[in-house]
Design a protein around this motif. Structure first.
Motif, PDB file in Angstrom:
ATOM      1  N   UNK A 176       0.837  -1.187   0.000  1.00 27.81           N
ATOM      2  CA  UNK A 176       0.000   0.000   0.000  1.00 27.81           C
ATOM      3  C   UNK A 176       0.881   1.250   0.000  1.00 27.81           C
ATOM      4  N   UNK A 177       0.577   2.195  -0.892  1.00 31.42           N
ATOM      5  CA  UNK A 177       1.320   3.452  -0.946  1.00 31.42           C
ATOM      6  C   UNK A 177       0.651   4.494  -0.072  1.00 31.42           C
ATOM      7  N   UNK A 178       1.405   5.526   0.273  1.00 29.27           N
ATOM      8  CA  UNK A 178       0.834   6.614   1.045  1.00 29.27           C
ATOM      9  C   UNK A 178      -0.243   7.346   0.258  1.00 29.27           C
ATOM     10  N   UNK A 179      -1.235   7.870   0.959  1.00 23.83           N
ATOM     11  CA  UNK A 179      -2.363   8.532   0.311  1.00 23.83           C
ATOM     12  C   UNK A 179      -1.926   9.743  -0.497  1.00 23.83           C
ATOM     13  N   UNK A 180      -0.757  10.276  -0.191  1.00 24.50           N
ATOM     14  CA  UNK A 180      -0.309  11.506  -0.824  1.00 24.50           C
ATOM     15  C   UNK A 180       0.571  11.266  -2.054  1.00 24.50           C
ATOM     16  N   UNK A 181       0.837  10.032  -2.424  1.00 32.26           N
ATOM     17  CA  UNK A 181       1.632   9.776  -3.618  1.00 32.26           C
ATOM     18  C   UNK A 181       0.923  10.374  -4.829  1.00 32.26           C
ATOM     19  N   UNK A 182       1.690  10.955  -5.748  1.00 30.12           N
ATOM     20  CA  UNK A 182       1.091  11.661  -6.882  1.00 30.12           C
ATOM     21  C   UNK A 182       0.138  10.782  -7.675  1.00 30.12           C
ATOM     22  N   UNK A 183       0.577   9.568  -8.005  1.00 30.79           N
ATOM     23  CA  UNK A 183      -0.274   8.692  -8.805  1.00 30.79           C
ATOM     24  C   UNK A 183      -1.556   8.322  -8.099  1.00 30.79           C
ATOM     25  N   UNK A 184      -1.486   8.073  -6.800  1.00 25.67           N
ATOM     26  CA  UNK A 184      -2.670   7.683  -6.038  1.00 25.67           C
ATOM     27  C   UNK A 184      -3.561   8.879  -5.758  1.00 25.67           C
ATOM     28  N   UNK A 185      -2.948  10.019  -5.400  1.00 25.15           N
ATOM     29  CA  UNK A 185      -3.736  11.200  -5.060  1.00 25.15           C
ATOM     30  C   UNK A 185      -4.497  11.732  -6.270  1.00 25.15           C
ATOM     31  N   UNK A 186      -3.824  11.800  -7.430  1.00 29.16           N
ATOM     32  CA  UNK A 186      -4.453  12.391  -8.614  1.00 29.16           C
ATOM     33  C   UNK A 186      -5.508  11.496  -9.238  1.00 29.16           C
ATOM     34  N   UNK A 187      -5.596  10.232  -8.818  1.00 31.59           N
ATOM     35  CA  UNK A 187      -6.614   9.331  -9.357  1.00 31.59           C
ATOM     36  C   UNK A 187      -7.630   8.917  -8.307  1.00 31.59           C
ATOM     37  N   UNK A 188      -7.623   9.576  -7.170  1.00 25.43           N
ATOM     38  CA  UNK A 188      -8.568   9.246  -6.106  1.00 25.43           C
ATOM     39  C   UNK A 188      -9.592  10.365  -5.964  1.00 25.43           C
ATOM     40  N   UNK A 189     -10.670  10.077  -5.258  1.00 25.97           N
ATOM     41  CA  UNK A 189     -11.675  11.092  -5.003  1.00 25.97           C
ATOM     42  C   UNK A 189     -12.329  11.587  -6.282  1.00 25.97           C
ATOM     43  N   UNK A 190     -12.517  12.904  -6.340  1.00 25.55           N
ATOM     44  CA  UNK A 190     -13.205  13.521  -7.482  1.00 25.55           C
ATOM     45  C   UNK A 190     -12.237  14.070  -8.522  1.00 25.55           C
ATOM     46  N   UNK A 191     -10.944  13.950  -8.298  1.00 25.47           N
ATOM     47  CA  UNK A 191      -9.983  14.527  -9.218  1.00 25.47           C
ATOM     48  C   UNK A 191     -10.053  13.943 -10.635  1.00 25.47           C
ATOM     49  N   UNK A 192     -10.219  12.629 -10.838  1.00 28.79           N
ATOM     50  CA  UNK A 192     -10.321  12.136 -12.216  1.00 28.79           C
ATOM     51  C   UNK A 192     -11.447  12.796 -13.011  1.00 28.79           C
ATOM     52  N   UNK A 193     -12.596  13.029 -12.367  1.00 22.97           N
ATOM     53  CA  UNK A 193     -13.694  13.710 -13.049  1.00 22.97           C
ATOM     54  C   UNK A 193     -13.342  15.160 -13.357  1.00 22.97           C
TER      55      UNK A 193
END
Length: 338
Positions: A176-193
């Motif tokens: 598991x990566x940290x929640x703040x990793x760029x790849x994980x952060x930018x594809x989580x939540x509402x950011x992809x939309x």
């Protein structure tokens, strides 16, 4: 005596009304190959990720039935091979999720390129848009259909892929990566939309401004790349950080799930010194710090509770920029084709 054609059944009329009509129907027919390709890409990604997740879940169940633990991986231990097989299986799931996250980053760029080139730029460049405008379709209605249909397709594709990625993440037990990793952060939540809507709007404006297929596509791709790279550099500063201070020059209890913004040393007067202070002093580093009057440490960081504020601020900026691009596009179209 003339014969009147019987009226169509009510069910047929209702079906025709419920379907796409006018410019929206024309957009779907004109770009059906592109929409089919999008569906194919999303379906393949979803099926592949689901298959990997189920496979890894089966391997995890087999590993749990052996009674072995992850730490039992020394070469002489009886569980060594089982542990290695289990960790390799978990790594496959991590790789599958990484590919899905990469697709979530790349798809918005593809949306922007599509809007700038085939959807808008090519029609303006070749003049085929005039055919639609001479058939009781106003320029504003034409642009609305050009925007609405790809937006619905992009939102649906993003939601499906995002939902499967979240489901697969819930089946992961390791790596598991940290929640703040760029790849994980930018594809989580509402950011992809938010990135998808931003790309669609920017691509539309680029197509209207440049009226050239290749140039519009290039500009849309560059702007999307700048947005992704730019936010990866500044998103850490989009929300005020929390500061923790320590009464010693060493930190022993810092949590790994904290996103560090800045850290360094504190002097007796409250002055902040960079973390690299006395880095070249070697074994006499403590002596160097004492000579500077260092009495403690400070760390500016984001706790995991800042995930959603950071997400919402970045998404808000992207959506505001998208709304501005759409507004300018309609104003430009109205000015050029009143």
């Amino acid at each position: 005596m003339s014969t009147l054609a019987p009226p169509r059944p009510a069910a047929t009329r209702a079906t025709a009304t419920a379907g796409l009509r006018g410019p929206a129907r024309a957009v779907v027919r004109q770009h059906r190959r592109t929409f089919q390709l999008l569906i194919l890409v999303v379906v393949l990604a979803v099926v592949g990720l689901v298959a990997v997740a189920l496979w890894v879940g089966h391997d995890a169940g087999l590993f749990a039935s052996t009674g072995c633990q992850v730490g039992d991986d020394s070469p002489s231990h009886a569980c060594a091979q089982s542990v290695r097989d289990y960790m390799d299986s978990q790594l496959r799931l991590r790789a599958g999720r990484s590919w899905a996250e990469l697709l979530l980053v790349l798809l918005p760029a593809a949306y922007g390129v599509f809007m700038a080139g085939p959807a808008i730029g090519r029609e303006l460049e070749s003049g085929t848009h005039r055919l639609a405008w001479t058939q009781s379709v106003s320029p504003a209605r034409w642009l609305t259909a050009k925007l609405a249909v790809p937006t619905v397709a992009a939102v649906a594709a993003t939601l499906v892929l995002k939902a499967v990625t979240v489901w697969a993440a819930g089946r992961s037990e390791q790596y598991e990566e940290g929640w703040y990793f760029d790849g994980l952060h930018s594809t989580s939540g509402v950011l992809p939309l938010a990135y998808a809507l931003f790309a669609l709007a920017v691509g539309t404006l680029a197509g209207l401004l440049l009226r050239s297929t290749l140039r519009s596509m290039a500009v849309a791709a560059v702007i999307q790349g700048i947005a992704v790279y730019g936010f990866s550099r500044v998103r850490i500063h989009l929300w005020p950080a929390v500061t923790a201070t320590y009464g010693s020059s060493r930190i022993d209890d810092f949590h790994p799930d904290r996103w560090v913004v800045d850290s360094g040393y504190l002097t007796g007067t409250g002055e902040r010194l960079p973390f690299g202070t006395c880095a070249g002093a070697g074994d006499s580093g403590d002596t160097c710090l004492d000579a500077l009057g260092v009495t403690g440490r400070y760390v500016d960081y984001h706790p995991e509770s800042h995930r959603w504020p950071l997400q919402l601020v970045e998404s808000g900026i992207l959506l505001a920029a998208a709304a501005l691009a759409v507004f300018v596009a309609y104003r430009l179209l109205r000015r050029l084709h009143a």
